[in-house]
Design an enzyme around this catalytic site. Structure first.
Site, PDB file in Angstrom:
ATOM      1  N   GLU A  79       0.825  -1.208   0.000  1.00  0.00           N
ATOM      2  CA  GLU A  79       0.000   0.000   0.000  1.00  0.00           C
ATOM      3  C   GLU A  79       0.858   1.256   0.000  1.00  0.00           C
ATOM      4  O   GLU A  79       0.512   2.258  -0.641  1.00  0.00           O
ATOM      5  CB  GLU A  79      -0.937  -0.012   1.209  1.00  0.00           C
ATOM      6  CG  GLU A  79      -2.227   0.735   0.996  1.00  0.00           C
ATOM      7  CD  GLU A  79      -3.035   0.191  -0.184  1.00  0.00           C
ATOM      8  OE1 GLU A  79      -3.720   0.995  -0.837  1.00  0.00           O
ATOM      9  OE2 GLU A  79      -2.974  -1.035  -0.452  1.00  0.00           O
TER      10      GLU A  79
ATOM     11  N   ASP B 131       3.951  -5.961  -6.087  1.00  0.00           N
ATOM     12  CA  ASP B 131       4.137  -7.256  -5.423  1.00  0.00           C
ATOM     13  C   ASP B 131       5.625  -7.551  -5.222  1.00  0.00           C
ATOM     14  O   ASP B 131       6.034  -8.036  -4.165  1.00  0.00           O
ATOM     15  CB  ASP B 131       3.499  -8.375  -6.249  1.00  0.00           C
ATOM     16  CG  ASP B 131       1.978  -8.407  -6.127  1.00  0.00           C
ATOM     17  OD1 ASP B 131       1.457  -7.831  -5.157  1.00  0.00           O
ATOM     18  OD2 ASP B 131       1.326  -8.994  -7.007  1.00  0.00           O
TER      19      ASP B 131
END
Length: 740
Positions: free
Chosen positions: A593, A646
């Site tokens: 995030e 990721d």
């Protein structure tokens, strides 16, 4: 006290003391002090000196023995200290109840018979059933079905009664379509049942928008302005039709989907007592209206390309451009008690659609006013189907099944009634249910531990940014400053942590004998709360995320990240877990995030000071080379940005974990798994992705779950090292992309 000696005096005194000691030793051993320290340890004797005496030999042996004893003592002490340090730093087994539950979860969800170096996703998630979101809904179910003692008339009691009313299917079945027919009569009826009052089109539209929260031709809502200072403003957007866009499907499939919708609308009309021939005719015209309007819809990506994401216009200007709608009266009724005027500015997301929509409606008003009335009522019945009896819900289920087959999507699993009622109670009583959920599941100690983890993650990210070779120093500094200045909300917003705020929300929510009427009362109350929030200072700062959500959020307008409690509960986080689990699961989510803060640095061509073109191309090729489960599609361009995030989430969470181990010993691990702490870190990271591949949304910007695990792990040398993966295996490739 003696005055301090000067440096020469101190040195002289020290030398004098040393000579005295040397002389005393010399008298004892027969050495000459004048010969200095070298003579003290010399084994040679000048010829004029005689042979050593028996006493001197014993003294020499005693000195050697004493030296040996001292050496062995030091050696033994060092060994003991080394063993103590080794066993103190060695991972201890966590055998607490919370760790045993985590172990049981890992054993049930993973398949340890699979080789981790070739298929780590199956190793971690091979037997996974359900998702974290489903488990949290079960927690909410347990809370709502508990026999709590609530104060009569309190908001908690209203929420529990609403859930009970939703679960009372016998009462809902007994009422049948009666409550719905009453609503249709209030709207003027429709011709298919023979009792239609030709009301003004805009009057019906006002009622649908303001009393039932239904927007048949466009959407109108309050939301922060797309540009700073992001004040709440009325926004007019494209509608969301259930029928897929025709341009996205083959012609034969689209025609068949329209036939399935026609069958569904026929079923609704008959359930409401309509004349079969009239139902058929009105259903056909309703499908025709939807089909015409859907031709004017444009995906957000196309709007962005054309530079038409939004436009600011006054209500008066909007009235001139799309005259079929009485915009001022409809918006005023919907957003009462806001005071609107013709000069009020609104945000329009697709003006071309609204203009074309207006032309379609003008034609229908001239030729088929009664069909337009039926079209709006059909749409309302569809929207209210969750609150209707099983016949309406079964018709809806069959439609969804047929459409998914025709669009080649996997079938949706059957959802139990309790899950639907939990979701409806969430929508109707979010602040009250949030306060109860936080009180039951998220303690202050958990919040404190989560903040400690976030601080470690943020510090690791700031340090990591200094080491990136593909951005210049100035860009690095700006990125570090943005991470440093970000605000965080951990677990739950203020209104969930202070139940008194939640109790003020529901004075206008009234439960009725009919579940449908209670449902509609909650819809109106929710709309009123949203509008009321616009009168509060800085309303956009109010966190609207439910504490039980399992996805983090970053608000660019507030520069704030929010991590709901749902992400900070087992199996992703617990203060009593091994640190490896918390850093691997919750920690990687936090990094992911935070990376949204400067996501534009990771897009090709968006950062002139970034020399990352080659490595980004490497990553694209890296992901494209992975095998996927049968029937799972992958769009690398759509998922590229999430793939990069990721990669970063794993790399930086791993670095943060290593930093923590460096300064804090005493790591623990789980029994029976036979995994080292670092191996446990990678397992917990993969657990975040555990879900069925068949649930992959065709519009999801994330890669399929197995690829989200294998892509980053194969690009991490530490994974291959800790799992001893042979060179050339799937997760230890010969080439890696060094972005992070």
């Amino acid at each position: 006290m003696h005055p301090p000696l000067s440096e020469p005096a101190s040195l002289s005194l020290l030398l004098t003391w040393f000579r005295r000691v040397e002389a005393r030793v010399g008298r004892t051993t027969g050495t000459d002090p004048a010969r200095g320290m070298g003579a003290l340890w010399s084994q040679e004797r000048p010829p004029e000196e005689g042979q050593p005496t028996e006493r001197s030999r014993w003294q020499a042996m005693a000195r050697q023995l004493l030296t040996t004893v001292l050496f062995l003592s030091v050696l033994l002490g060092s060994c003991v200290l080394f063993i103590y340090i080794f066993w103190s730093c060695r991972p201890r087994t966590c055998d607490t109840p919370v760790c045993r539950r985590l172990l049981d979860h890992y054993l049930k969800s993973g398949n340890i018979s699979v080789a981790p170096c070739t298929d780590f996703f199956s190793f971690a998630c091979g037997k996974a059933k359900g998702t974290l979101a489903e488990e949290i809904k079960r927690q909410l179910q347990r809370i709502l079905e508990s026999s709590g003692s609530w104060h009569p008339g309190s908001e908690e009691e209203k929420a529990f009664q609403f859930y009970s009313s939703c679960m009372d299917t016998d009462a809902i079945e007994a009422e049948g379509a009666g409550p719905l027919r009453h609503i249709i009569e209030e709207l003027g009826g429709w011709q298919i049942s023979g009792n239609w009052t030709s009301l003004d089109f805009n009057r019906t539209l006002r009622l649908l928008m303001s009393q039932y929260g239904h927007f048949p031709f466009f959407r109108a809502y309050l939301s922060p302005h797309p540009s700073p200072p992001h004040q709440l403003v009325i926004q007019i957007d494209q509608p969301k039709f259930d029928i897929p866009l025709g341009q996205e499907l083959e012609q034969k499939n689209y025609a068949q989907i329209l036939r399935e919708y026609l069958t569904y609308l026929n079923c609704l009309g008959k359930l409401l007592g309509g004349n079969p021939s009239k139902v058929q005719e009105h259903a056909y015209l309703s499908i025709s209206i939807t089909s015409q309007l859907s031709r004017f819809l444009r995906p957000p990506g196309q709007q962005r390309t054309q530079g038409k994401l939004f436009q600011m216009v006054t209500i008066d200007q909007l009235q001139e451009m799309a005259p079929a709608i009485d915009w001022l009266s409809c918006l005023q009724a919907t957003f009462t008690p806001m005071s609107l005027s013709p000069s009020q500015l609104v945000v329009v997301h697709d003006l071309d659609y609204l203009q074309n929509m207006s032309k379609v409606l003008e034609k229908q008003l001239l030729e088929h006013r009664d069909f337009l009335q039926s079209h709006m009522i059909f749409g309302l019945v569809e929207a209210l189907s969750p609150a209707l009896d099983s016949k309406f819900q079964e018709a809806r289920r069959l439609l969804n099944q047929k459409v998914r087959e025709l669009t080649e999507q996997p079938p949706m699993p059957t959802r139990p009634r309790w899950m639907e009622c939990v979701e409806e109670t969430d929508a109707a009583f979010k602040p009250t249910l949030a306060a109860v959920f936080v009180r039951e599941t998220f303690s202050p100690s958990t919040q404190s531990a989560a903040m400690e983890l976030f601080t470690a993650i943020k510090d690791a990210l700031i340090t990591h940014l200094r080491r990136l070779p593909w951005i210049d120093e100035e860009t690095q500094k700006k990125a570090q400053d943005k991470v440093t200045q970000v605000q965080v909300t951990m677990g739950a917003p203020e209104w969930a942590l202070k139940p008194a705020l939640a109790r003020q929300e529901y004075n206008d929510t009234h439960l009725r004998p009919s579940y449908l009427q209670s449902f509609l009362s909650s819809v109106r109350s929710r709309q009123a709360r949203i509008i009321q929030s616009s009168f509060q200072p800085s309303p956009h700062h109010r966190w609207k995320v439910s504490p039980w959500e399992v996805s983090a959020h970053y608000s660019s307008s507030d520069h704030m990240v929010a991590f709901p409690a749902g992400l900070l509960l087992p199996p992703f986080f617990h203060p009593g877990y091994p640190r490896a689990v918390n850093f691997g699961a919750a920690g990687s989510i936090m990094v992911h995030e935070l990376l949204r803060i400067f996501s534009q640095l990771l897009l090709p061509g968006c950062c002139q000071a970034c020399d990352n073109r080659a490595v980004l191309q490497c990553l694209e090729n890296h992901y494209a080379a992975f095998p996927l489960p049968h029937g799972i599609s992958f769009n690398g361009s759509r998922t590229f940005q999430e793939n990069v995030a990721d990669m970063g989430s794993l790399a930086i969470a791993l670095q943060a974990y290593k930093n923590r181990l460096l300064w804090h010993y005493g790591e623990t691990t789980l029994p029976r798994l036979d995994l080292s702490p670092h191996q446990l870190f990678f397992l917990s990271y993969a657990q975040v992705m555990c879900r069925e591949p068949s649930t992959q949304d065709s519009q999801d910007t994330h890669s399929p779950p197995s690829l989200r695990v294998h892509g980053p792990l194969s690009n991490t040398p530490a994974f291959a090292r800790y799992f001893s993966c042979p060179r050339g295996t799937l997760l230890n490739p010969s080439r890696r992309c060094q972005l992070w």
